[in-house]
Write a protein that holds these residues in place. Structure first.
Motif, PDB file in Angstrom:
ATOM      1  N   GLY A   1      31.276  27.684  43.647  1.00  0.00           N
ATOM      2  CA  GLY A   1      30.235  27.607  44.673  1.00  0.00           C
ATOM      3  C   GLY A   1      29.264  28.765  44.513  1.00  0.00           C
ATOM      4  N   ASP A   2      28.843  29.348  45.656  1.00  0.00           N
ATOM      5  CA  ASP A   2      27.945  30.491  45.533  1.00  0.00           C
ATOM      6  C   ASP A   2      28.682  31.785  45.881  1.00  0.00           C
ATOM      7  N   LYS A   3      30.007  31.756  45.740  1.00  0.00           N
ATOM      8  CA  LYS A   3      30.801  32.914  46.164  1.00  0.00           C
ATOM      9  C   LYS A   3      30.391  34.192  45.456  1.00  0.00           C
ATOM     10  N   LEU A   4      29.999  34.065  44.171  1.00  0.00           N
ATOM     11  CA  LEU A   4      29.671  35.283  43.438  1.00  0.00           C
ATOM     12  C   LEU A   4      28.307  35.839  43.844  1.00  0.00           C
TER      13      LEU A   4
ATOM     14  N   ASP B   1      37.206  41.491  48.257  1.00  0.00           N
ATOM     15  CA  ASP B   1      35.985  42.042  48.831  1.00  0.00           C
ATOM     16  C   ASP B   1      35.623  43.383  48.221  1.00  0.00           C
ATOM     17  N   LYS B   2      36.658  44.216  48.026  1.00  0.00           N
ATOM     18  CA  LYS B   2      36.386  45.524  47.425  1.00  0.00           C
ATOM     19  C   LYS B   2      35.833  45.373  46.017  1.00  0.00           C
ATOM     20  N   SER B   3      36.318  44.360  45.303  1.00  0.00           N
ATOM     21  CA  SER B   3      35.907  44.239  43.908  1.00  0.00           C
ATOM     22  C   SER B   3      34.456  43.788  43.800  1.00  0.00           C
ATOM     23  N   LYS B   4      33.824  43.424  44.935  1.00  0.00           N
ATOM     24  CA  LYS B   4      32.397  43.120  44.889  1.00  0.00           C
ATOM     25  C   LYS B   4      31.566  44.080  45.725  1.00  0.00           C
ATOM     26  N   ALA B   5      32.161  44.570  46.818  1.00  0.00           N
ATOM     27  CA  ALA B   5      31.335  45.304  47.787  1.00  0.00           C
ATOM     28  C   ALA B   5      31.373  46.805  47.608  1.00  0.00           C
ATOM     29  N   ALA B   6      32.271  47.327  46.747  1.00  0.00           N
ATOM     30  CA  ALA B   6      32.369  48.780  46.601  1.00  0.00           C
ATOM     31  C   ALA B   6      31.027  49.352  46.142  1.00  0.00           C
ATOM     32  N   VAL B   7      30.634  50.484  46.744  1.00  0.00           N
ATOM     33  CA  VAL B   7      29.353  51.100  46.384  1.00  0.00           C
ATOM     34  C   VAL B   7      29.538  52.598  46.170  1.00  0.00           C
ATOM     35  N   ILE B   8      28.515  53.200  45.608  1.00  0.00           N
ATOM     36  CA  ILE B   8      28.474  54.661  45.553  1.00  0.00           C
ATOM     37  C   ILE B   8      27.190  55.123  46.222  1.00  0.00           C
ATOM     38  N   LEU B   9      27.289  56.272  46.880  1.00  0.00           N
ATOM     39  CA  LEU B   9      26.116  56.908  47.485  1.00  0.00           C
ATOM     40  C   LEU B   9      25.826  58.151  46.686  1.00  0.00           C
TER      41      LEU B   9
ATOM     42  N   PRO C   1      23.656  39.023  42.400  1.00  0.00           N
ATOM     43  CA  PRO C   1      25.113  39.137  42.266  1.00  0.00           C
ATOM     44  C   PRO C   1      25.497  40.465  41.613  1.00  0.00           C
ATOM     45  N   VAL C   2      26.622  41.020  42.050  1.00  0.00           N
ATOM     46  CA  VAL C   2      27.093  42.264  41.445  1.00  0.00           C
ATOM     47  C   VAL C   2      28.105  41.947  40.348  1.00  0.00           C
ATOM     48  N   GLY C   3      28.396  42.961  39.543  1.00  0.00           N
ATOM     49  CA  GLY C   3      29.458  42.818  38.542  1.00  0.00           C
ATOM     50  C   GLY C   3      29.015  42.091  37.296  1.00  0.00           C
ATOM     51  N   PRO C   4      30.003  41.630  36.506  1.00  0.00           N
ATOM     52  CA  PRO C   4      29.701  41.055  35.206  1.00  0.00           C
ATOM     53  C   PRO C   4      28.783  39.842  35.292  1.00  0.00           C
ATOM     54  N   SER C   5      28.038  39.612  34.228  1.00  0.00           N
ATOM     55  CA  SER C   5      27.154  38.451  34.179  1.00  0.00           C
ATOM     56  C   SER C   5      27.967  37.179  34.081  1.00  0.00           C
TER      57      SER C   5
ATOM     58  N   GLU D   1      38.428  33.922  43.529  1.00  0.00           N
ATOM     59  CA  GLU D   1      37.709  35.095  43.046  1.00  0.00           C
ATOM     60  C   GLU D   1      38.683  36.158  42.559  1.00  0.00           C
ATOM     61  N   PHE D   2      38.263  36.917  41.574  1.00  0.00           N
ATOM     62  CA  PHE D   2      39.059  38.032  41.068  1.00  0.00           C
ATOM     63  C   PHE D   2      39.348  39.001  42.207  1.00  0.00           C
ATOM     64  N   PRO D   3      40.527  39.603  42.348  1.00  0.00           N
ATOM     65  CA  PRO D   3      41.711  39.363  41.533  1.00  0.00           C
ATOM     66  C   PRO D   3      42.595  38.239  42.058  1.00  0.00           C
ATOM     67  N   GLY D   4      42.361  37.762  43.268  1.00  0.00           N
ATOM     68  CA  GLY D   4      43.175  36.671  43.786  1.00  0.00           C
ATOM     69  C   GLY D   4      44.633  37.074  43.956  1.00  0.00           C
ATOM     70  N   ASP D   5      45.497  36.089  44.183  1.00  0.00           N
ATOM     71  CA  ASP D   5      46.905  36.451  44.338  1.00  0.00           C
ATOM     72  C   ASP D   5      47.827  35.609  43.479  1.00  0.00           C
ATOM     73  N   VAL D   6      47.285  34.980  42.435  1.00  0.00           N
ATOM     74  CA  VAL D   6      48.160  34.145  41.608  1.00  0.00           C
ATOM     75  C   VAL D   6      48.250  34.611  40.157  1.00  0.00           C
ATOM     76  N   ILE D   7      47.412  35.550  39.784  1.00  0.00           N
ATOM     77  CA  ILE D   7      47.351  35.852  38.351  1.00  0.00           C
ATOM     78  C   ILE D   7      48.673  36.439  37.843  1.00  0.00           C
ATOM     79  N   ILE D   8      49.322  37.276  38.643  1.00  0.00           N
ATOM     80  CA  ILE D   8      50.568  37.905  38.167  1.00  0.00           C
ATOM     81  C   ILE D   8      51.686  36.869  38.022  1.00  0.00           C
ATOM     82  N   PRO D   9      51.931  36.019  39.046  1.00  0.00           N
ATOM     83  CA  PRO D   9      52.934  34.971  38.822  1.00  0.00           C
ATOM     84  C   PRO D   9      52.601  34.084  37.622  1.00  0.00           C
TER      85      PRO D   9
END
Ligand code: HEM
Ligand code: FES
Lengths: 368, 583
Positions: A180-183, A258-266, A359-363, B212-220
């Motif tokens: 979807g548009d999650k990324l 959420d952290k893997s997308k929303a983390a920021v630095i100031l 979008p943040v993170g990898p292409s 979405e990464f990391p999710g909760d299934v990758i390790i199993p």
């Protein structure tokens, strides 16, 4: 065909038989070992081997003793940070195994018969008759089945087989949801929030989400940051609890996602150091906010050059210019680090005006 | 000879074994043979011959470390919990008490600090994983450089290559299981690589991680891949590898009595079995020693995975170094067009080049066979120098690997030697194209030089180090003929042929459709073999020997052909004198 081994005496591959320069002298005569001819040497070797096996027994007993004597949990750092238990068990095990191995090898080398044996080779292929027989059997099979004569049967079978092969692939569909548009959005965007978060937000009487310190979750005032500071930060909602249940609003896997997308630095610099107008417009008193997730393959970025405002990714060393819209200065990353538009809220705390504009993170393919 | 064989031998005499007092072992063997025809199998396999050479142990190291992996890994499964659900840690390691973490990470801590011998097994598992992959690499290089992949062993070459690939994948899956900060970072990079796939990348990522990464299934999921799927494949392929080895029989080095038609060595029972069995314990023991004394992957120091954290200087296991280096030195190319993104900067180093390199390695034997047109079976190994182009190709590939490996550690090089990171990267971008060809050229010349030396030794003998002063006052070094056995060994190889194109045009004068291909083949053939030094012909050798003997007689005043050892202290034994081998 029956013998496709190369000739050793005639190098006739070229069609010209060429005499080998030196004929094969044949296997050298067997040489006796000291243990074969000297009973004393033989006895000595026997004792050596038995000695090694006894050593193996000693090692095994040492292992059992260490297993009982040492506890693991309370002293993980003794003996070169390896733990006494680990070292004792491992060394005893190693002694047992090495002694057993050495004993067996020594036994084979010194005491077992050491005559070399000659075995003849045969070509890997089957004989010509067998080949012909095989071909004719297959042909008979083919004819008796009528596979060639009945294309309708054959083709429908092939079609059925093909579609059967498709089923397992289809069954993999539920491995995960569609993207979807999650990324495209992060939790900086208030529209992505669930009802529980919205209920909490309704109690806050504010319009902008704060940028709070990572780990502790405290809000930040402009005066908290000195020139040159680099602070890891997160959206405040990640640190809030449900007022009724006291359970965190975001936890477990959701928190990691959420952290893997929303983390920021100031980062705070002199406003005069800022190069691009976007960076300037989206900053507050020289404080800029960027995604912490590298646009290369997604490592969190952490290494800062205080004076040059360069940010370095520890994974593959992409370097971004925080004074100039997160432009890539060096390394394999292709896209600028997304900047978050910063402002201060009603109470003077740093807050995000809106979500990242890209979008943040990898292409990824659909990213545009 | 020290074994008392009389008891066993008894049953081989005229009396049937069963007629005697019940012999338990014999009875069991008989029972089994009645159902499984074990006798015939034993007859065929128990005296199978295995030639001896140190380089044949490399594959054995790989095999035995796989067994160690199975043993230690099975132990780990008894406690490891492949789950990403979170709870606060309550175990023995005080620094992390109360920290929320996944069950996978917590159970790995539990194995390390609350199971006696658990840390040892973890460390042994990780060390044997490294040994397994390293041994496969070196074994593969040995197979390559000696031409052991030639007909009929091409299939085993391919199986071996697939084993290496699976081993690397298996290692990556295992490394990801403990769910610590480093393993999570590795998975994050894997996610980035997957997302760079054209068209379906995003979908693949979502399907792999269950969202979405990391999710909760990758390790199993990785767990079942790591303990069942890939080990099963590895086991099956290793089985096939061994079966083919037994079927084709082992290759051997040329030497007196060792030809293309036979295999000379020790029988499976007892010598080879004892040596190989002993060697298993040695490999196991060395792994135990490493597990005891060398810390590896101390996950408790990294902490649980947190996508917003990373440690500086984080490095994957060494066998991933090549991909890591490629990722680092790749220029940042990315195409944005028609609303889509093509990440060349990730695709090329992450998904294309590793497989191209791998394909070149797998494909070489087939290329070589096509160029030479050689359809014969080969059971004698080639010395690396006798295939200069092939050896040089391997040297160049190893150089590529080494350079990429160094590039994968460019940050470590930079901080360690105070070099500029950017300069290292720019240097590597050029070096990867320049240095391997240089290495190729130098290795090739070097091999050819060694071939010349061999021919010199054949034709003119070896340098004795004895300086002779002639009547005129000139000095010469004495050369003496090498032994017949060494001379035979040196000449026991095939002559290379250069493939020629018959005609550029067909009978009508039109360029024949397949002359282009033929021309390429002829060109490759010339390039690969034209510079090689061929062994002397019988006549050349005869002439050289004649010449040497003649000189010899003149200079020493001997009135008979030299026996070969007049000038050194090697005495020829007389035939009755039984020589003793030193062990
Ligand atoms: C054949 C090749 C194999 C390789 C290359 C390999 C490699 C690895 C590696 C590198 C780790 C990380 C170890 C660490 O924590 O430092 C690991 C973990 C693990 N492996 Fe394997 N492994 C192999 C086979 C197996 C097998 C056959 C099993 C079980 C039947 C197994 C079970 C496990 C388990 C349970 C873990 C997680 C526990 C832990 O990390 O401590 N492995 N493996
Ligand atoms: S992930 Fe940042 S440079 Fe590769």
């Amino acid at each position: 065909m029956t013998d496709n081994l190369p000739e050793t005496t005639h190098d006739d591959h070229a069609g010209v038989a060429m005499q080998e320069p030196i004929p094969d002298p044949g296997l050298p005569a067997h040489e006796w070992r000291p243990t074969d001819v000297d009973p004393k040497a033989e006895k000595r070797a026997e004792r050596q081997v038995a000695g090694l096996f006894v050593l193996a027994i000693v090692g095994a007993i040492g292992f059992i003793v260490s297993y009982i004597a040492f506890h693991v949990g309370d002293n993980p750092d003794t003996i070169g940070n390896l733990g006494a238990s680990n070292v004792a068990l491992g060394v005893c095990l190693a002694v047992t195994l090495l002694a057993m191995g050495a004993g067996m090898i020594q036994w084979a080398r010194k005491l077992m018969a050491d005559h070399e044996i000659v075995e003849m080779r045969h070509p890997a292929s089957s004989s010509q008759e067998d080949r012909e027989a095989a071909v004719s059997i297959l042909q008979t099979g083919l004819e008796e089945s009528g596979l060639g004569r009945r294309p309708l049967v054959r083709n429908t079978l092939l079609a059925a087989g093909g579609i059967l092969g498709l089923l397992p692939v289809i069954m993999l569909r539920d491995l995960g949801p569609l993207p979807g548009d999650k990324l495209d959005h992060t939790i900086w965007d208030l529209d992505t929030w669930n009802a529980e978060m919205k209920a909490w937000w309704a109690t806050q009487n504010r319009t902008l989400q704060r940028v709070v310190r990572d780990v502790v979750g405290t809000p930040i005032k402009v005066t908290d940051l000195e020139i040159g500071d680099l602070v890891n930060a997160e959206p405040e909602v990640l640190f809030q609890t449900n007022p009724d249940t006291q359970a965190p609003l975001v936890e477990g896997t959701d928190l990691l996602v959420d952290k893997s997308k929303a983390a920021v630095i100031l980062h705070r610099m002199l406003p005069s150091d800022i190069v691009s107008s976007q960076t300037l417009n989206w900053s507050v008193d020289g404080i800029v906010c960027y995604s912490k997730i590298c646009t290369h393959v997604g490592c969190p970025i952490s290494l800062n050059e205080r004076t040059t405002h360069h940010l370095l990714c520890p994974c593959h060393q992409s370097t971004f210019d925080l004074a100039d819209s997160g432009r890539v200065l060096f390394g394999p990353a292709a896209r600028a680090l997304p900047q978050l538009e910063l402002t201060v809220d009603e109470e003077g705390y740093l807050a995000a005006r809106r979500d990242f504009t890209q979008p943040v993170g990898p292409s990824f393919w659909e990213r545009g | 000879m020290s074994l008392d064989t009389s008891k066993i031998a008894d049953t081989n005499k005229d009396r049937p074994a069963t007629a005697k007092k019940p012999n338990r072992a014999g009875a069991v063997a008989g029972w089994a043979d009645d159902r499984l025809k074990l006798g015939t199998l034993t007859k065929v396999f128990a005296r199978k011959v295995f030639p001896d050479h140190w380089s044949f142990m490399l594959g054995e190291i790989a095999l035995w470390s796989f067994v160690v992996l199975l043993l230690t890994g099975t132990f780990l499964t008894l406690w490891f919990t492949p789950s990403m659900s979170e709870s606060a840690y309550e175990g023995s390691y005080t620094q992390l008490r109360g920290v929320p973490m996944s069950d996978a990470y917590a159970s790995t801590l539990h194995i390390s600090f609350d199971v006696r011998g658990g840390l040892l097994m973890r460390q042994m598992h990780h060390w044997s994983a490294m040994l397994f992959i390293a041994a496969m690499f070196v074994h593969m290089m040995r197979t390559f450089v000696t031409g052991a992949f030639r007909k009929p062993r091409e299939l085993n070459w391919v199986i071996g290559s697939v084993l290496l690939l699976l081993g690397i994948l298996e290692g990556f899956a295992g490394y990801s299981l403990p769910d610590d900060l480093l393993s999570g970072t590795g998975l994050r990079i894997a996610d980035g690589l997957v997302k760079a796939t054209p068209v379906v990348g995003t979908y693949m990522s979502f399907f792999l991680f269950g969202g979405e990464f990391p999710g909760d299934v990758i390790i199993p999921r990785l767990y079942i891949i790591h303990v069942l799927l890939i080990p099963g494949l590895l086991l099956a392929l290793i089985g096939a590898h061994m079966l083919l080895l037994v079927f084709h029989k082992h290759t051997q080095w040329a030497g007196p009595g060792r030809t293309e038609q036979n295999v000379v060595g020790y029988p499976m029972l007892p010598v080879y079995a004892a040596k190989a069995g002993g060697f298993f314990f040695m490999v196991f023991g060395v792994t135990a020693l490493m597990g005891a004394l060398l810390s590896i992957n101390p996950i408790w120091k990294y902490g649980p995975y947190d996508p917003s954290k990373v440690t500086a200087g984080s490095q994957p296991d060494w066998y991933m170094g090549i991909a890591e280096g490629l990722l680092r030195i790749m220029p940042n190319w990315e195409t944005h067009i028609w609303g889509i993104t093509i990440s060349w900067n990730v695709m090329i180093p992450g998904q294309i080049i590793p497989f191209v390199l791998f394909g070149m390695i797998i494909g070489w034997p087939f290329l070589e066979q096509w160029v030479t047109g050689d359809k014969r079976e080969h059971h004698l190994l080639q010395r690396p120098r006798n295939a200069p182009t092939r050896t040089a190709f391997l040297a160049a590939m190893v150089t590529v690997y080494g350079l990429l490996w160094a590039a994968g550690g460019n940050d470590i090089l930079a901080t360690h030697f105070h070099w500029s990171l950017n300069s290292i990267t720019y240097f590597m971008r050029v070096a990867i194209f320049v240095i391997p060809p240089i290495v190729f050229y130098v290795t090739r010349r070097w091999c050819i030089g060694l071939q010349r030396q061999d021919n010199d030794r054949l034709l003119h003998g070896y340098e004795t180090g004895i300086i002779m002063r002639s009547a005129e006052g000139g000095y010469t070094e004495r050369h003496l003929p090498i032994s017949e056995a060494s001379a035979y060994t040196l000449t026991a190889r095939n002559r290379d042929e250069i493939h020629q194109i018959e005609s550029d045009v067909d009978e009508n004068g039109v360029a024949a459709p397949d002359t282009r291909v033929a021309r390429i083949r002829a060109k490759l053939s010339r390039g690969m073999f034209a510079d090689n030094v061929q062994k002397p012909t019988a006549e050349e050798l005869e002439e050289a020997r004649h010449h040497a003997e003649h000189e010899h007689e003149l200079e020493t005043g001997l009135d008979h052909p030299a026996a070969g050892h007049e000038f050194d202290d090697h005495q020829l034994r007389d035939a009755g004198d039984v020589p003793l081998r030193q062990h």
